[in-house]
Scaffold this active site. Structure first.
Site, PDB file in Angstrom:
ATOM      1  N   ARG A 113       1.947   9.825  -5.359  1.00 21.31           N
ATOM      2  CA  ARG A 113       1.801  10.923  -6.314  1.00 21.31           C
ATOM      3  C   ARG A 113       2.137  10.994  -7.356  1.00 21.31           C
ATOM      4  NH1 ARG A 113      -1.508  10.944  -2.248  1.00 21.31           N
ATOM      5  NH2 ARG A 113      -0.793  11.706  -0.160  1.00 21.31           N
TER       6      ARG A 113
ATOM      7  N   ALA B 242      -4.044  14.801   5.798  1.00 16.74           N
ATOM      8  CA  ALA B 242      -4.432  13.722   6.408  1.00 16.74           C
ATOM      9  C   ALA B 242      -2.993  12.432   5.454  1.00 16.74           C
ATOM     10  CB  ALA B 242      -5.066  13.003   6.319  1.00 16.74           C
TER      11      ALA B 242
ATOM     12  N   ASP C 232       1.150   2.686   3.682  1.00 15.10           N
ATOM     13  CA  ASP C 232       0.088   3.459   3.807  1.00 15.10           C
ATOM     14  C   ASP C 232       0.855   5.213   2.938  1.00 15.10           C
ATOM     15  OD1 ASP C 232      -1.858   5.441   2.561  1.00 15.10           O
ATOM     16  OD2 ASP C 232      -2.810   5.369   4.731  1.00 15.10           O
TER      17      ASP C 232
ATOM     18  N   HIS D  31       0.916  -1.693   0.019  1.00 12.71           N
ATOM     19  CA  HIS D  31      -0.213   0.034   0.087  1.00 12.71           C
ATOM     20  C   HIS D  31       0.400   1.134  -0.219  1.00 12.71           C
ATOM     21  CE1 HIS D  31      -3.925   2.698   1.492  1.00 12.71           C
ATOM     22  NE2 HIS D  31      -3.416   3.279   0.982  1.00 12.71           N
TER      23      HIS D  31
ATOM     24  N   ASN E 119      -5.539   7.132  -6.784  1.00 16.07           N
ATOM     25  CA  ASN E 119      -6.166   8.557  -6.180  1.00 16.07           C
ATOM     26  C   ASN E 119      -4.737   9.976  -6.695  1.00 16.07           C
ATOM     27  OD1 ASN E 119      -4.007   7.965  -4.200  1.00 16.07           O
ATOM     28  ND2 ASN E 119      -5.303   8.585  -2.987  1.00 16.07           N
TER      29      ASN E 119
END
Length: 347
Positions: free
Chosen positions: A21, A266, A250, A17, A45
């Site tokens: 960017r 976040a 993450d 995970h 994302n």
């Protein structure tokens, strides 16, 4: 695995995970991950999100262009699940080497505004994924404003995950970055098609870290850090030897000025020292012998991929990460910036 009191050599790990960017920031963050990990699951994302096989292939090439020469690293690509992602895109994605699709409930985290508003709208696509063998990666939080922020993961299990699993019993699901004892227990008791990733920061810290000596925005992530009882449950799960739990950092880079802000972003950036932080967490638990399974074995097994063939070596040696890294035209402040770490990657 080989180990002494002060050194540890394990099969080269993978990160299941990761956020890297796009654009110029890739040149900073990709080398950090590639120095430690053989592969990484790349989150989709972006703006706009990665929703087609073609976009995933193009993004993969941009990531590979940022890998230092002579370093072997494979980005494993994913699609961003939306209400209207067409089922026929799944076959194209599989044929292009995409391994999973990511479920973001709309509004749950960074760049999730295009996420799923109603899981039922995705059922035909999920059926196609189950048939094609693509995994579903889940950000497991509800987003209703009437649900307390610290309860959103536990409520997601009851309201969303249990019904989802009932409808798709053979869809491989990774419950990502779990943060609660309820999530750890759910995954432990679930069948063989369910697994979970756990971050280093959720193993090392509870929610007090966000408030020690004032607001500490670089410890703010989603799902947010929880009570100590939940951290302890995560440590127990990660160090149990169960193949249902594996490494997923993450790691989520943001410009420092957008973290240190009235409405800060976040995400914790940990890629600069990820395996060292995991070693610290496992060492604290007296379970260094379980690190290799968690970091290098369980993930490939669940994804149906071979283990890496190389190794990495960690030494018990204090070192201090820099205060910041260049991040395009901004600065990137890593977790534990300027603070000593007890383990160091040396080979």
């Amino acid at each position: 695995m080989t180990a002494t009191t002060d050194t540890l050599t394990i099969t080269r790990p993978d990160d299941w995970h990761l956020h890297v960017r796009d654009g110029e920031p890739l040149r900073t963050v990709v080398p950090h991950t590639a120095a430690q990990f053989g592969r990484a699951i790349i989150m989709p994302n972006l703006r706009p999100p990665v929703t087609t096989a073609q976009q995933a292939a193009e993004y993969k090439q941009r990531i590979l262009a940022a890998v230092p020469e002579g370093v072997a690293f494979e980005p494993l690509m994913t699609l961003y699940l939306t209400d209207n992602l067409p089922p026929d895109e799944i076959a194209r994605a599989r044929d292009a080497g995409v391994v999973a699709a990511k479920l973001y409930p709309a509004g749950a985290t960074t760049n999730s505004d295009a996420g799923v508003t109603d899981l039922r709208k995705t059922y035909k696509t999920l059926e196609a994924m189950q048939k094609a063998g693509l995994l579903l990666l889940v950000h497991g939080e509800v987003t209703s404003s009437d649900i307390d922020l610290f309860d959103r993961e536990a409520v997601f299990i009851e309201q969303q995950l249990i019904p989802l699993r009932r409808h798709f019993p053979e869809l491989k699901i990774v419950f990502e970055h779990i943060t609660t004892k309820e999530a750890a227990q759910y995954v432990k008791e679930a069948g063989r098609f369910t697994a979970a990733t756990i971050t280093a920061h959720h193993l090392l810290y509870n929610r007090n870290a966000i408030f020690t000596g004032g607001i500490r925005p670089h410890y703010y992530c989603l799902p947010v850090l929880k009570r100590e009882v939940h951290r302890q449950a995560l440590v127990q799960a990660a160090t149990s030897g169960s193949d249902k739990f594996f490494l997923g950092t993450d790691s989520a880079p943001h410009p420092a000025h957008l973290k240190e802000h009235a409405t800060g972003c976040a995400g914790c950036y940990t890629a600069h020292a990820a395996i060292e932080m995991y070693a610290e967490a496992f060492d604290n638990a007296g379970a260094l012998d379980k690190l290799e399974g968690f970091a290098s074995v369980h993930g490939p097994a669940f994804y149906g991929l071979p283990r890496n063939t190389g190794t990495v070596t960690l030494r018990r040696e204090s070192w201090t990460p820099p205060d910041s890294f260049a991040f395009g035209e901004a600065a990137l402040k890593p977790l534990r910036a300027g603070e000593a770490l007890p383990w160091r990657l040396v080979a």
